[in-house]
Design a protein around this motif. Sequence first.
Motif, short mmCIF file in Angstrom:
data_model
loop_
_atom_site.label_atom_id
_atom_site.label_comp_id
_atom_site.label_asym_id
_atom_site.label_seq_id
_atom_site.Cartn_x
_atom_site.Cartn_y
_atom_site.Cartn_z
N PHE A 198 45.34 42.36 36.30
CA PHE A 198 46.08 42.78 37.49
C PHE A 198 47.51 43.18 37.13
O PHE A 198 48.01 44.22 37.58
N LEU A 199 48.18 42.38 36.31
CA LEU A 199 49.56 42.67 35.96
C LEU A 199 49.67 43.89 35.04
O LEU A 199 50.74 44.49 34.94
N LEU A 232 44.07 39.96 44.09
CA LEU A 232 45.49 40.07 44.44
C LEU A 232 46.18 38.72 44.36
O LEU A 232 47.26 38.59 43.77
N TYR A 233 45.57 37.70 44.95
CA TYR A 233 46.23 36.39 45.00
C TYR A 233 46.20 35.69 43.64
O TYR A 233 47.21 35.17 43.18
N VAL A 234 45.04 35.66 43.00
CA VAL A 234 44.94 34.98 41.71
C VAL A 234 45.67 35.76 40.62
O VAL A 234 46.28 35.18 39.72
N GLY A 235 45.64 37.08 40.72
CA GLY A 235 46.21 37.90 39.66
C GLY A 235 47.62 38.36 39.88
O GLY A 235 48.40 38.49 38.92
N GLY A 236 47.98 38.66 41.13
CA GLY A 236 49.25 39.34 41.34
C GLY A 236 50.20 38.74 42.34
O GLY A 236 51.28 39.30 42.57
N MET A 237 49.84 37.62 42.96
CA MET A 237 50.71 37.03 43.97
C MET A 237 51.69 36.08 43.28
O MET A 237 51.50 34.88 43.25
N GLY A 238 52.73 36.67 42.74
CA GLY A 238 53.69 35.89 41.97
C GLY A 238 53.88 36.50 40.59
O GLY A 238 53.41 37.59 40.30
#
Length: 351
Positions: free
Chosen positions: A278-279, A245-251
């Motif tokens: 993720f995106l 979530l953080y590396v792939g989708g947080m932003g």
Amino acid sequence: MAMRLALNLGYLVGRDDPAGQLALAERAESLGFASVWVAEAYGSDSPSVLAWLAGQTSTIGLGSGVMQIPARTPAMTAMTAASLDLLTGGRFSLGLGVSGPQVSEGWHGVRFDAPLARTREYVDIVRAALARETLSYAGTHYTLPLPDGPGRPLKLTIAPARERIPVYLAAVGPRNVELAGEIADGWLAVFYAPGYADEQLARLRAGQQRAGRGPDSVDVLATVPLVTGPDPEACAEPVRSYAALYVGGMGSRKQNFYNDLAVRMGYAAEAAEIQDLFLAGRHRDAMAAVPYRFVDDTSLLGDVDRLTERLARLAEAGVTTCAVTPYGRGLETRLAALDTVAEAHRRAGLA
């Protein structure tokens, strides 16, 4: 060598979660943990959860990890911090963070520009308000009172329990870490890996030196996922969703601070693949693409003996407060993980 234990509860995620978070906070308090921290994004807010926990605990410190800078005026943050510190008898620590462009602009309607300069001014105003100065500030991003209206300089009408409430900054990028070293009492770190710690600490020390501060002036508080069990690789599985979530989708694809951190840590190809998956909505594939080594380097995984060794490594790598986030199926599993890490902390001689 000493290193405090803390608990990071993250966000409220469901209707049944409050009771579980309270149980974890109570267990942490009984085990002698220094503090409990809660987060906010665009769901539960951290001050409400902290106030609720405060009324049902008595000794454990309470920290916002974080209160979002774009969500509140600095004066409102000072009011909240003073109230929480007063009501808890001096147990509150104020963690602040700029969040990210998606939340700042999409949820709060606040432009995500000049985050370092905004943070510096924000902390200046919060500290002045908490010191109960008559508030007058002429900055680039904040002006108090407004110069063309009926407003006048005001002073906070209540006093915190302590003369100085500790201010922590959540920082991921190098310049943000330097700013934490320069102006904060603590640095809230994520994905903290002993093998990469020297580069991050060099940035922190640069900020401290610029401000004429000593190396012990900032509490390095790292949030670390915790999973206990006999097989470290199996323990890594529950953490993959968080890392993906953080590396792939947080932003966004162009602006993801956690992805940038993974790149700096030597995981450029893996970070790109995780983000692509993720995106594209392939979340399970993104989780599977997270390298075990990345999870292991940034988590506490395994039995009490392995946790003992890993806690000692974190302390040697500059962490002064290790805030664990227990993962696992069921509340009892997570409570037991707190017992295990407390025993490992004792064995490592870090108390």
